[in-house]
Design a protein around this motif. Structure first.
Motif, PDB file in Angstrom:
ATOM      1  N   ALA A   1      83.229 -22.555  -5.389  1.00 42.79           N
ATOM      2  CA  ALA A   1      82.899 -21.291  -4.720  1.00 42.79           C
ATOM      3  C   ALA A   1      82.656 -21.503  -3.230  1.00 42.79           C
ATOM      4  CB  ALA A   1      81.677 -20.662  -5.374  1.00 42.79           C
ATOM      5  N   ASP A   2      82.229 -22.689  -2.846  1.00 47.24           N
ATOM      6  CA  ASP A   2      81.906 -22.969  -1.445  1.00 47.24           C
ATOM      7  C   ASP A   2      83.085 -23.454  -0.606  1.00 47.24           C
ATOM      8  OD1 ASP A   2      79.227 -22.325  -1.920  1.00 47.24           O
ATOM      9  OD2 ASP A   2      78.787 -24.380  -2.558  1.00 47.24           O
ATOM     10  N   ASN A   3      84.102 -24.081  -1.228  1.00 49.72           N
ATOM     11  CA  ASN A   3      85.134 -24.722  -0.413  1.00 49.72           C
ATOM     12  C   ASN A   3      86.557 -24.240  -0.656  1.00 49.72           C
ATOM     13  OD1 ASN A   3      86.124 -25.856  -2.756  1.00 49.72           O
ATOM     14  ND2 ASN A   3      85.629 -27.951  -2.214  1.00 49.72           N
ATOM     15  N   TRP A   4      86.795 -23.353  -1.603  1.00 54.21           N
ATOM     16  CA  TRP A   4      88.172 -23.036  -1.974  1.00 54.21           C
ATOM     17  C   TRP A   4      88.972 -22.427  -0.826  1.00 54.21           C
ATOM     18  CZ3 TRP A   4      90.496 -18.293  -1.993  1.00 54.21           C
ATOM     19  CH2 TRP A   4      89.652 -17.179  -1.891  1.00 54.21           C
ATOM     20  N   LYS A   5      88.340 -21.618   0.007  1.00 47.89           N
ATOM     21  CA  LYS A   5      89.084 -21.020   1.128  1.00 47.89           C
ATOM     22  C   LYS A   5      89.526 -22.087   2.126  1.00 47.89           C
ATOM     23  CE  LYS A   5      87.742 -16.248   1.290  1.00 47.89           C
ATOM     24  NZ  LYS A   5      87.377 -15.145   2.159  1.00 47.89           N
ATOM     25  N   LEU A   6      88.652 -23.020   2.405  1.00 44.60           N
ATOM     26  CA  LEU A   6      88.998 -24.113   3.312  1.00 44.60           C
ATOM     27  C   LEU A   6      90.141 -24.944   2.732  1.00 44.60           C
ATOM     28  CD1 LEU A   6      88.544 -25.849   5.833  1.00 44.60           C
ATOM     29  CD2 LEU A   6      86.820 -27.114   4.520  1.00 44.60           C
ATOM     30  N   LEU A   7      90.063 -25.267   1.454  1.00 50.09           N
ATOM     31  CA  LEU A   7      91.116 -26.067   0.831  1.00 50.09           C
ATOM     32  C   LEU A   7      92.447 -25.304   0.779  1.00 50.09           C
ATOM     33  CD1 LEU A   7      89.130 -27.852  -2.019  1.00 50.09           C
ATOM     34  CD2 LEU A   7      89.920 -28.806   0.152  1.00 50.09           C
ATOM     35  N   ALA A   8      92.393 -24.003   0.493  1.00 52.14           N
ATOM     36  CA  ALA A   8      93.608 -23.190   0.492  1.00 52.14           C
ATOM     37  C   ALA A   8      94.191 -23.108   1.903  1.00 52.14           C
ATOM     38  CB  ALA A   8      93.310 -21.797  -0.049  1.00 52.14           C
ATOM     39  N   LEU A   9      93.330 -23.026   2.881  1.00 55.41           N
ATOM     40  CA  LEU A   9      93.767 -23.009   4.278  1.00 55.41           C
ATOM     41  C   LEU A   9      94.422 -24.341   4.668  1.00 55.41           C
ATOM     42  CD1 LEU A   9      93.567 -21.164   6.826  1.00 55.41           C
ATOM     43  CD2 LEU A   9      91.474 -22.379   7.370  1.00 55.41           C
ATOM     44  N   LEU A  10      93.838 -25.435   4.258  1.00 54.23           N
ATOM     45  CA  LEU A  10      94.386 -26.756   4.595  1.00 54.23           C
ATOM     46  C   LEU A  10      95.768 -26.983   3.994  1.00 54.23           C
ATOM     47  CD1 LEU A  10      91.223 -29.035   4.312  1.00 54.23           C
ATOM     48  CD2 LEU A  10      92.421 -28.312   6.395  1.00 54.23           C
ATOM     49  N   ILE A  11      95.959 -26.571   2.752  1.00 52.22           N
ATOM     50  CA  ILE A  11      97.267 -26.766   2.133  1.00 52.22           C
ATOM     51  C   ILE A  11      98.323 -25.902   2.830  1.00 52.22           C
ATOM     52  CG2 ILE A  11      97.166 -25.054   0.262  1.00 52.22           C
ATOM     53  CD1 ILE A  11      98.274 -27.225  -1.607  1.00 52.22           C
ATOM     54  N   SER A  12      97.906 -24.756   3.344  1.00 51.09           N
ATOM     55  CA  SER A  12      98.835 -23.882   4.064  1.00 51.09           C
ATOM     56  C   SER A  12      99.167 -24.440   5.441  1.00 51.09           C
ATOM     57  CB  SER A  12      98.252 -22.476   4.169  1.00 51.09           C
ATOM     58  OG  SER A  12      98.085 -21.936   2.875  1.00 51.09           O
ATOM     59  N   VAL A  13      98.182 -24.992   6.119  1.00 57.32           N
ATOM     60  CA  VAL A  13      98.440 -25.639   7.418  1.00 57.32           C
ATOM     61  C   VAL A  13      99.395 -26.820   7.212  1.00 57.32           C
ATOM     62  CG1 VAL A  13      97.374 -26.992   9.278  1.00 57.32           C
ATOM     63  CG2 VAL A  13      96.312 -24.861   8.501  1.00 57.32           C
ATOM     64  N   PHE A  14      99.198 -27.561   6.131  1.00 54.47           N
ATOM     65  CA  PHE A  14     100.108 -28.655   5.792  1.00 54.47           C
ATOM     66  C   PHE A  14     101.544 -28.133   5.663  1.00 54.47           C
ATOM     67  CE2 PHE A  14     102.199 -31.107   2.351  1.00 54.47           C
ATOM     68  CZ  PHE A  14     102.356 -32.313   3.025  1.00 54.47           C
ATOM     69  N   GLY A  15     101.711 -26.995   5.006  1.00 58.61           N
ATOM     70  CA  GLY A  15     103.041 -26.395   4.860  1.00 58.61           C
ATOM     71  C   GLY A  15     103.669 -26.019   6.192  1.00 58.61           C
ATOM     72  N   VAL A  16     102.866 -25.510   7.114  1.00 66.88           N
ATOM     73  CA  VAL A  16     103.380 -25.169   8.448  1.00 66.88           C
ATOM     74  C   VAL A  16     103.845 -26.448   9.159  1.00 66.88           C
ATOM     75  CG1 VAL A  16     102.764 -24.265  10.728  1.00 66.88           C
ATOM     76  CG2 VAL A  16     102.046 -23.040   8.662  1.00 66.88           C
ATOM     77  N   ILE A  17     103.082 -27.511   9.024  1.00 71.11           N
ATOM     78  CA  ILE A  17     103.467 -28.792   9.640  1.00 71.11           C
ATOM     79  C   ILE A  17     104.781 -29.293   9.040  1.00 71.11           C
ATOM     80  CG2 ILE A  17     102.818 -31.236   9.866  1.00 71.11           C
ATOM     81  CD1 ILE A  17      99.855 -30.197  10.012  1.00 71.11           C
ATOM     82  N   VAL A  18     104.912 -29.216   7.727  1.00 73.45           N
ATOM     83  CA  VAL A  18     106.158 -29.630   7.062  1.00 73.45           C
ATOM     84  C   VAL A  18     107.328 -28.796   7.575  1.00 73.45           C
ATOM     85  CG1 VAL A  18     107.367 -29.695   4.830  1.00 73.45           C
ATOM     86  CG2 VAL A  18     105.032 -30.572   5.013  1.00 73.45           C
ATOM     87  N   THR A  19     107.096 -27.510   7.790  1.00 75.02           N
ATOM     88  CA  THR A  19     108.147 -26.641   8.323  1.00 75.02           C
ATOM     89  C   THR A  19     108.630 -27.122   9.682  1.00 75.02           C
ATOM     90  OG1 THR A  19     107.167 -24.742   7.177  1.00 75.02           O
ATOM     91  CG2 THR A  19     108.722 -24.268   8.955  1.00 75.02           C
ATOM     92  N   PHE A  20     107.713 -27.475  10.560  1.00 72.59           N
ATOM     93  CA  PHE A  20     108.106 -27.949  11.885  1.00 72.59           C
ATOM     94  C   PHE A  20     108.820 -29.296  11.817  1.00 72.59           C
ATOM     95  CE2 PHE A  20     104.933 -24.801  13.372  1.00 72.59           C
ATOM     96  CZ  PHE A  20     105.791 -24.072  14.190  1.00 72.59           C
ATOM     97  N   VAL A  21     108.390 -30.166  10.926  1.00 71.78           N
ATOM     98  CA  VAL A  21     109.091 -31.445  10.741  1.00 71.78           C
ATOM     99  C   VAL A  21     110.512 -31.176  10.269  1.00 71.78           C
ATOM    100  CG1 VAL A  21     109.171 -33.562   9.362  1.00 71.78           C
ATOM    101  CG2 VAL A  21     107.001 -32.807  10.361  1.00 71.78           C
ATOM    102  N   ASP A  22     110.665 -30.279   9.298  1.00 70.56           N
ATOM    103  CA  ASP A  22     112.005 -29.911   8.824  1.00 70.56           C
ATOM    104  C   ASP A  22     112.854 -29.358   9.959  1.00 70.56           C
ATOM    105  OD1 ASP A  22     111.928 -30.679   6.214  1.00 70.56           O
ATOM    106  OD2 ASP A  22     112.289 -28.674   5.410  1.00 70.56           O
ATOM    107  N   TYR A  23     112.261 -28.494  10.744  1.00 75.34           N
ATOM    108  CA  TYR A  23     113.012 -27.907  11.857  1.00 75.34           C
ATOM    109  C   TYR A  23     113.561 -29.007  12.769  1.00 75.34           C
ATOM    110  CZ  TYR A  23     114.070 -25.673  16.260  1.00 75.34           C
ATOM    111  OH  TYR A  23     114.705 -25.284  17.407  1.00 75.34           O
ATOM    112  N   PHE A  24     112.728 -29.954  13.134  1.00 72.78           N
ATOM    113  CA  PHE A  24     113.185 -31.009  14.044  1.00 72.78           C
ATOM    114  C   PHE A  24     114.183 -31.954  13.392  1.00 72.78           C
ATOM    115  CE2 PHE A  24     109.334 -29.634  16.290  1.00 72.78           C
ATOM    116  CZ  PHE A  24     109.930 -29.336  17.514  1.00 72.78           C
ATOM    117  N   LEU A  25     114.073 -32.165  12.097  1.00 69.01           N
ATOM    118  CA  LEU A  25     115.031 -33.022  11.399  1.00 69.01           C
ATOM    119  C   LEU A  25     116.369 -32.324  11.158  1.00 69.01           C
ATOM    120  CD1 LEU A  25     112.829 -34.741   8.659  1.00 69.01           C
ATOM    121  CD2 LEU A  25     113.867 -35.822  10.662  1.00 69.01           C
TER     122      LEU A  25
END
Length: 190
Positions: free
Chosen positions: A154-178
C-alpha cells in the motif's frame, strides 16, 4: 553474429518490456478500491480499457507502418505504452486511470504487429526461430511483471509502477538509437 542480431535482440527485449505493461498493474488493483472508492466490480474496467485501446490501434498501426515504416510505429507504440504507464501510476481518479490505460493499450496496438514485422524482415532466413523467441518474450515479460508486483504494498506500489514505466521509456530511447537507421519498408501490392 548476424548482421541484424543487435537489432533483433533489441526488438525481443522490447517485446518483453511491452508485455509487462499488459499485467504490471494487476497486483495493485486492490489498492485502487480504497484510493478511488470504487466497487470491486469496476476493477475489470482497468484491463478492459487497455484492451479496447489495443484493439482500436491495430488497423491504424498497419496503415501507418505502410507509409512511415514499421520501426517508427513500433517505437512510437512502445513510447506511448511506457509513458502512459507513468501517467497511470500518477492517476488522480478512476476516470484518469481508465483513460491512461486505454492510451497505453493504443501504444500496445501500435507496437505488436509492427515490431513483429520488423523482426521478420530482419530475419527472413530464420523466421520461425525469431518469431518463436518473439512470442516467448511476451510470456517472459508478463512473468517478470507479476514477480515485480509481489513487491507492491500500500505504501510503495505507485513508486514501483512509476519506476517500471520510466524503465520502459528508457528502453524506447535505446531502441530508437539502435534502430533509427534501419530502412524497413512494407511492400504494398497495388
Amino acid at each position: 553474429m548476424e548482421k541484424y542480431s543487435i537489432a533483433s535482440i533489441s526488438i525481443i527485449f522490447s517485446r518483453a518490456v511491452y508485455s509487462m505493461y499488459w499485467v504490471y498493474l494487476s497486483p495493485a488493483y486492490i489498492y485502487y478500491i480504497e484510493e478511488f472508492s470504487i466497487p470491486k466490480a469496476f476493477l475489470g474496467y482497468i484491463s478492459w480499457s487497455f484492451r479496447v485501446g489495443a484493439a482500436a490501434a491495430q488497423m491504424p498501426a498497419a496503415y501507418l507502418a505502410s507509409y512511415k515504416g514499421p520501426v517508427k510505429i513500433y517505437i512510437l507504440g512502445l513510447f506511448l505504452l511506457s509513458f502512459s504507464g507513468i501517467l497511470s501510476a500518477l492517476s488522480l481518479n478512476f476516470q484518469m486511470l481508465i483513460i491512461t490505460r486505454a492510451t497505453a493499450g493504443a501504444g500496445a496496438g501500435l507496437f505488436f504487429s509492427t515490431a513483429g514485422y520488423a523482426l521478420s524482415y530482419l530475419n527472413q532466413k530464420k523466421l520461425g526461430f525469431w518469431m518463436g523467441v518473439y512470442n516467448a518474450a511476451f510470456a517472459v515479460g508478463t512473468i517478470i511483471a507479476y514477480l515485480y508486483g509481489m513487491f507492491y504494498s500500500a505504501d510503495n506500489w505507485k513508486l514501483l509502477a512509476l519506476l517500471i514505466s520510466v524503465f520502459g521509456v528508457i528502453v524506447t530511447f535505446v531502441d530508437y538509437f539502435l534502430m533509427r537507421k534501419l530502412d524497413i519498408k512494407i511492400e504494398i501490392n497495388k
